[in-house]
Design an enzyme around this catalytic site. Structure first.
Site, short mmCIF file in Angstrom:
data_model
loop_
_atom_site.label_atom_id
_atom_site.label_comp_id
_atom_site.label_asym_id
_atom_site.label_seq_id
_atom_site.Cartn_x
_atom_site.Cartn_y
_atom_site.Cartn_z
NE ARG A 178 0.36 -3.46 -5.20
CZ ARG A 178 1.06 -2.48 -4.60
NH1 ARG A 178 1.07 -2.38 -3.26
NH2 ARG A 178 1.72 -1.59 -5.28
CB SER A 229 -1.15 -3.99 -12.62
OG SER A 229 -0.60 -2.74 -12.92
CD GLU A 304 -1.93 -5.59 -8.22
OE1 GLU A 304 -0.83 -5.68 -8.81
OE2 GLU A 304 -2.42 -4.51 -7.88
C1 LIG Z 1 -7.53 1.65 -13.73
C2 LIG Z 1 -7.11 0.93 -12.47
C3 LIG Z 1 -5.86 1.21 -11.91
C4 LIG Z 1 -5.45 0.56 -10.76
N1 LIG Z 1 -4.24 0.89 -10.22
C5 LIG Z 1 -3.84 0.28 -9.08
C6 LIG Z 1 -2.58 0.63 -8.47
O1 LIG Z 1 -1.83 1.48 -8.96
N2 LIG Z 1 -2.23 -0.02 -7.35
C7 LIG Z 1 -3.03 -0.95 -6.76
O2 LIG Z 1 -2.66 -1.48 -5.70
N3 LIG Z 1 -4.22 -1.30 -7.30
C8 LIG Z 1 -4.64 -0.71 -8.43
N4 LIG Z 1 -5.85 -1.06 -8.99
C9 LIG Z 1 -6.65 -2.13 -8.39
C10 LIG Z 1 -7.69 -1.64 -7.36
O3 LIG Z 1 -8.08 -0.32 -7.65
C11 LIG Z 1 -7.20 -1.73 -5.92
O4 LIG Z 1 -6.87 -3.04 -5.59
C12 LIG Z 1 -8.27 -1.19 -4.95
O5 LIG Z 1 -7.67 -0.89 -3.74
C13 LIG Z 1 -9.43 -2.15 -4.73
O6 LIG Z 1 -10.45 -1.46 -4.02
P1 LIG Z 1 -11.99 -1.82 -4.22
O7 LIG Z 1 -12.77 -1.04 -3.24
O8 LIG Z 1 -12.38 -1.65 -5.63
O9 LIG Z 1 -11.99 -3.35 -3.82
P2 LIG Z 1 -12.71 -4.54 -4.59
O10 LIG Z 1 -12.13 -4.66 -5.94
O11 LIG Z 1 -14.17 -4.42 -4.45
O12 LIG Z 1 -12.21 -5.78 -3.70
C14 LIG Z 1 -10.86 -6.18 -3.69
C15 LIG Z 1 -10.67 -7.14 -2.51
O13 LIG Z 1 -10.82 -6.42 -1.30
C16 LIG Z 1 -11.88 -7.01 -0.52
N5 LIG Z 1 -12.55 -5.91 0.15
C17 LIG Z 1 -13.04 -4.77 -0.41
N6 LIG Z 1 -13.55 -3.98 0.53
C18 LIG Z 1 -13.38 -4.65 1.72
C19 LIG Z 1 -13.71 -4.36 3.08
N7 LIG Z 1 -14.28 -3.21 3.44
N8 LIG Z 1 -13.41 -5.29 4.01
C20 LIG Z 1 -12.80 -6.45 3.70
N9 LIG Z 1 -12.47 -6.77 2.43
C21 LIG Z 1 -12.75 -5.88 1.46
C22 LIG Z 1 -12.74 -7.77 -1.48
O14 LIG Z 1 -13.42 -8.83 -0.83
C23 LIG Z 1 -11.70 -8.27 -2.46
O15 LIG Z 1 -11.04 -9.40 -1.94
C24 LIG Z 1 -6.28 -0.41 -10.15
C25 LIG Z 1 -7.54 -0.70 -10.72
C26 LIG Z 1 -7.95 -0.03 -11.86
C27 LIG Z 1 -9.30 -0.32 -12.44
#
Ligand SMILES: Cc1cc2nc3c(=O)[nH]c(=O)nc-3n(C[C@H](O)[C@H](O)[C@H](O)COP(=O)(O)OP(=O)(O)OC[C@H]3O[C@@H](n4cnc5c(N)ncnc54)[C@H](O)[C@@H]3O)c2cc1C
Length: 346
Positions: A178, A229, A304
């Protein structure tokens, strides 16, 4: 906010036509449905638009934060005092060449996984239920079933704070559980290349994905807003006591509430917004769970999910929780006194 000058919106609009938005409610955008307002959001529609924005941003010294779909973010109740750069569906290019896949960062991860399945490629099944963009997934080295997307990366292309394009090999991305070098770097991931393996049959890939989705539906709370999580699994704690959800549950914390936030009665590693929660309610619960688990097991859990401060700093949420003065279990949560589980040392 001295950076928010009268001409800024117009300048950005000329760089990213149709991609500039004012006064966006973060509570409407974020998965936790929490957070104040973002005064200005820019969503580039191409890498060259993003490069032009970043050149402008660095020339004018504008403070900024990078957002994907905000599925892993807890925004401050005060909102943002910086420019938000949103990488989303407008950057959603995708191409498959044999076992190699090229994708832009704004693609929705479950759609990415489905396209691979249709092409008979195996390796991304574990991502099929993860909401969010591919850029966010790469930044977080996200995954499930104890896997991370980084395992399949060939290289990642980003745009630097100064607007230059940069390509990093998988080794240079520093993927760990992660984690990646992109966290806190200020660079913006615009795309990545991956290598997956040819499956014996696309049907098997789909079957595996359906099984994963079914498991998630049964185990995870879906009705109330949440960010997935909250705590990362620690291998040593896992070996001795189990994953964070099981340990928090054994500490008697399921259903514990602070304000409008609650440790999910379904899965204790989830915090749900059951009634107009504030960021501080969620942070309080994070701090409490962490402290009680530490007292009972000796292990300190790391979050996380990340907290986004008004200044646009993104830190694991426990760091912000530690900085707050948290209420104690006894005085703030009447009637809830967690019992130590049998076999858990003090
Ligand atoms: C119901 C639910 C279930 C989930 N299950 C999982 C799971 O099983 N496994 C898991 O790993 N995660 C899980 N997550 C967490 C989340 O979905 C992941 O971490 C996801 O990959 C984040 O993507 P995002 O586009 O929403 O990023 P954001 O939440 O918008 O950002 C997360 C981080 O990434 C950075 N970021 C985003 N886009 C970019 C970019 N293009 N360039 C540089 N930095 C960037 C942001 O600055 C921030 O630091 C879950 C979340 C929810 C709500």
């Amino acid at each position: 906010m001295p950076w928010l000058t009268p001409g800024l919106e117009q300048d950005l609009n000329s760089l990213v036509p149709g991609g500039v938005h004012r006064n966006i409610s973060l509570a409407r955008v974020s998965r936790w449905r929490v957070g104040g307002t973002a005064p200005l959001v820019v969503a580039p529609g191409s890498v060259s638009e993003l490069q032009r924005v970043m050149t402008y941003v660095s020339r004018h010294g504008l403070p900024y934060v990078v957002l994907g779909s905000s599925t892993n973010l807890l925004f401050a109740d005060e909102g943002l005092e910086v420019l938000a750069i949103h990488i989303g569906a407008r950057l959603g290019g995708f191409r498959i060449e044999g076992a190699r896949v090229w994708s832009e960062a704004g693609i929705w991860v479950p759609a990415f996984a489905r396209r691979l399945a249709r092409a008979g490629l195996s390796g991304a099944e574990h991502t099929c239920g993860i909401p969010g963009t591919l850029g966010g997934l790469v930044c977080m080295n996200g995954g499930s079933q104890r896997k991370g997307i980084g395992d399949h990366v060939i290289d990642v292309t980003s745009v630097t704070a100064g607007g230059e394009r940069r390509v990093r090999t998988r080794e240079e991305c520093g993927f760990r559980y992660r984690q990646s070098v992109f966290q806190g770097l200020g660079e913006i991931i615009v795309g990545a290349r991956f290598r997956f393996s040819a499956a014996d049959s696309p049907v098997l890939v789909r079957r595996e994905m359906l099984a994963i989705l079914g498991q998630r539906r049964r185990k995870f709370p879906r009705k109330m807003p949440n960010c997935g999580s909250v705590f990362v699994s620690n291998p040593a704690m896992y070996a001795q006591y189990g994953p964070p959800g099981a340990v928090i549950e054994q500490c008697g914390l399921k259903g514990m509430r602070v304000g409008g936030a609650m440790i999910s009665p379904l899965h204790a590693n989830f915090i749900v917004n059951h009634e107009a929660a504030r960021a501080t309610d969620i942070l309080s619960l994070i701090g409490l769970a962490r402290r009680i688990v530490r007292e009972r097991t000796g292990y300190t859990m790391a979050a996380e999910v990340c907290y986004v401060s008004p200044a646009g700093e993104i830190v694991p949420a426990h760091i912000r929780a530690e900085a707050l003065r948290l209420p104690s279990v006894d005085d703030s949560i009447p009637g809830v006194t967690p019992e130590p589980a049998s076999g858990m040392g003090q």
